[in-house]
Design a protein around this motif. Sequence first.
Motif, PDB file in Angstrom:
ATOM      1  N   LEU A   1       4.994   6.868   0.087  1.00  0.00           N
ATOM      2  CA  LEU A   1       5.603   5.992   1.145  1.00  0.00           C
ATOM      3  C   LEU A   1       5.021   4.733   1.071  1.00  0.00           C
ATOM      4  O   LEU A   1       3.777   4.427   1.198  1.00  0.00           O
ATOM      5  CB  LEU A   1       5.415   6.665   2.491  1.00  0.00           C
TER       6      LEU A   1
ATOM      7  N   ARG B   1       4.032   1.009   2.270  1.00  0.00           N
ATOM      8  CA  ARG B   1       3.726   0.336   3.426  1.00  0.00           C
ATOM      9  C   ARG B   1       3.231  -1.165   2.950  1.00  0.00           C
ATOM     10  O   ARG B   1       2.846  -1.485   1.981  1.00  0.00           O
ATOM     11  CB  ARG B   1       2.383   0.954   4.373  1.00  0.00           C
ATOM     12  N   TRP B   2       3.349  -1.984   4.007  1.00  0.00           N
ATOM     13  CA  TRP B   2       2.828  -3.566   3.809  1.00  0.00           C
ATOM     14  C   TRP B   2       2.065  -3.751   4.999  1.00  0.00           C
ATOM     15  O   TRP B   2       2.275  -3.689   6.368  1.00  0.00           O
ATOM     16  CB  TRP B   2       4.311  -4.253   4.149  1.00  0.00           C
ATOM     17  N   ARG B   3       0.618  -3.876   4.772  1.00  0.00           N
ATOM     18  CA  ARG B   3      -0.380  -4.465   5.626  1.00  0.00           C
ATOM     19  C   ARG B   3      -0.186  -5.965   5.859  1.00  0.00           C
ATOM     20  O   ARG B   3      -0.996  -6.625   5.104  1.00  0.00           O
ATOM     21  CB  ARG B   3      -1.678  -3.980   5.043  1.00  0.00           C
TER      22      ARG B   3
ATOM     23  N   HIS C   1       0.944  -1.265   0.158  1.00  0.00           N
ATOM     24  CA  HIS C   1      -0.185   0.007  -0.093  1.00  0.00           C
ATOM     25  C   HIS C   1       0.889   1.106   0.034  1.00  0.00           C
ATOM     26  O   HIS C   1       2.004   1.340   0.626  1.00  0.00           O
ATOM     27  CB  HIS C   1      -0.945  -0.002   1.209  1.00  0.00           C
TER      28      HIS C   1
ATOM     29  N   LEU D   1       0.666  -3.125  10.192  1.00  0.00           N
ATOM     30  CA  LEU D   1       1.501  -2.156   9.126  1.00  0.00           C
ATOM     31  C   LEU D   1       2.901  -2.075   9.302  1.00  0.00           C
ATOM     32  O   LEU D   1       3.561  -1.772  10.513  1.00  0.00           O
ATOM     33  CB  LEU D   1       0.847  -0.949   9.467  1.00  0.00           C
ATOM     34  N   LEU D   2       3.740  -2.542   8.411  1.00  0.00           N
ATOM     35  CA  LEU D   2       5.139  -2.773   8.426  1.00  0.00           C
ATOM     36  C   LEU D   2       5.743  -1.453   7.299  1.00  0.00           C
ATOM     37  O   LEU D   2       5.190  -1.194   6.398  1.00  0.00           O
ATOM     38  CB  LEU D   2       5.639  -3.855   7.844  1.00  0.00           C
ATOM     39  N   THR D   3       6.616  -0.565   7.935  1.00  0.00           N
ATOM     40  CA  THR D   3       7.346   0.296   7.349  1.00  0.00           C
ATOM     41  C   THR D   3       8.440  -0.379   6.309  1.00  0.00           C
ATOM     42  O   THR D   3       8.856  -1.439   6.502  1.00  0.00           O
ATOM     43  CB  THR D   3       7.865   1.220   8.200  1.00  0.00           C
ATOM     44  N   PRO D   4       9.100   0.332   5.203  1.00  0.00           N
ATOM     45  CA  PRO D   4       9.981  -0.071   4.412  1.00  0.00           C
ATOM     46  C   PRO D   4      11.185  -0.834   5.151  1.00  0.00           C
ATOM     47  O   PRO D   4      11.854  -1.695   4.579  1.00  0.00           O
ATOM     48  CB  PRO D   4      10.305   0.963   3.653  1.00  0.00           C
TER      49      PRO D   4
END
Length: 698
Positions: free
Chosen positions: A428, A430-432, A408, A438-441
């Motif tokens: 930016l 994001r990985w849901r 996302h 929610l994971l940041t890069p």
Amino acid sequence: MKLSLLKRGSQWPLTLLVLTVVVLAGARLITLSVGARAEQMRATAGAHVTTYSRSVERQLQTLAANERGAELDQLLSKLQLNRLVDPEYDFELSKVDTAGGAPRIFVSSRIGQLDDAIVSRIRLPEGYAQELPGGYVQLALRPKAGWYPARELAAAIALLAVVAWMLAFATHDLVHSLHRARDALSLSRRQLQTTQRKLVLEIEQRENLQKSFDHSRYHDAFTGLPNRRYFMDQLDRALREVRTRRRQRLAVMLINIDRFKLINDSLGHTAGDEVVVQAARRFQKATAQFECVLARWSGDQFAMLIFDVASGDGALDIAGLLQKTLQQPFELRKHQLNVAARVGVTCIDSGLQRAEEAVREADIALSVARRHDTATAVAYQPAMGSSAASLVSLEADLHVALQRRELHLMYQPIVDLRNDRVAGAESLLRWRHPIEGLLTPDKFLSLAEEVGLIVPITRWTILQVCTLAAEWRHRLPRDRDFYLTVNVSAAALRDPEFTSYVEQVLKDTGVSPDCLKLELTEGGLMSNPGAARETLDGLHDLGIEMMLDDFGTGYSSLSYLQLFPFSYVKIDRPFVDRAGSAHANSAIAAAIVQMTSSLGLRSVAEIVETDDAARDLQRMGCDYAQGYFYCGPLEAEEAFQVLKNADSSLPTAQAAVAGDADDDSPTLSEAVVLSDETLMLPADEVAEQLREKASQEH
């Protein structure tokens, strides 16, 4: 016989040297003493002659007053200088002719002219000065013993001679004694060497046999370093010593040579073996000053056990030293290679671990170092153990994240400080994650690069951003300019089709290159500057502008601003120091802003969080800024509303997002990019949908 004479003759140079030094030093001291005494006597004589001159003047005044009409010679003859002058001095009262004639002596204590004397001019009574036309009367004074007393000088010379003789004799005797002691010591040493020779020979034979056996069992035959068995034995022994407190702390390192498989595949296994041998020699030389064990662990890995390391930071310093030894290019026949290494470090101070557990911790730290672009040496932390277990699961989930539509994008506005308007936004990623949230890069991009998914993810991001930019272009007035930025990794730059892919996406979506800007970090450029420059030049030719991201956190080399076609410089945390405190560091920020302006670049300040920081940036002349003071990351539609209402102040624009919540305009996340059946629509189909939508709205 001749050798004995030579040895005896060798005793005299030092004696003569001492004698010469003493004589010269004594002569110098005598000279200085005589000179000082003469100066003192001259000063005393000068005081006396002045006093005597004043007394003579008073007597002349008295005689002239009592015997009026008497001649000058008669007055001078009646002076009783012998009673006036100290008996230790010779005196002379004479007339000096200024025309150069011989002086006329009136009264003198000795026959002949008094040479080298202290003189004082005498003032004559009134009426007598005309009797001496062109001349004057003076009183001369000199000690009878002279300025240089011969008796004292002779005594000093005699004392110097005695001292010089005594020191020379003592030196000669000392040198002679030393020679005899050296001869006796040399004889004793030869006898001892003869006695020990047989014993040493036997010991060396036994040790050579033992070393040969141990070396073949515990050493690597190719590099000559200890092998894994020897390393584990030494580690197990060291752990026992830590448990018994005979050692305080140990450090275990695993060192992995980067790109070793690529060297083997491109230049052959012989070149790879040569790299390992040269690296081993450099590591041995660098660690010669430490108490450590360096071993060959596997094909491209070394292991190191460091005894009594001071702290974890000290172990990381040693790891940095090992990496520094690899900076010099490796000479491989006709090739020169630049080789780097990743290091995993663990420190042990309890001794409760087993040897296998210590190596496992170092291996986990090495795995973390492999996943980072800049952290080439990593120390093990307890949290890494649990994260290593979940890393395998996270890697498996990442392979299906695209298919599951879990990736996302959010957008953070970028404000033009010159007019306080929103100029664009940074995308930016994001990985849901269904479990992790929610994971940041920073949690998954390094893993994606390691497993080879970074290129598909980058392409997906660029396609989604360009598609969104095309949609915003249809919804905004034609005179409203904006841009969206995408962060590009080093692996994406190594993709040979990256430039052509971006060109095709721009063509299919109908987006102008002005609407897309790419952000790159210094670390990504350093991995392969040549390939990166070729790729960036191709993108620049398409009309896409580049931003140097996180300037001030890495190497911050000014050469990158001239080597690569950058148009923007993003200043990371301009008012936060390296320690993370909130104290303003405005001097450095102002210098960077001025530097970028001088180079014809535009500056973008990141992570602006206070009103004071925003005002300081405007005063410095910074062009753009982004941060939570202006606006945090937003969803696509919220970011569009902020951009749409950018003519007013940003808080008003943010309020407009809530006010336009009933706007049913489709966003990117609503079946514009992705469909339910496929990962994503092809770029040409997306462009066709956008054109159909635009025609329906008009």
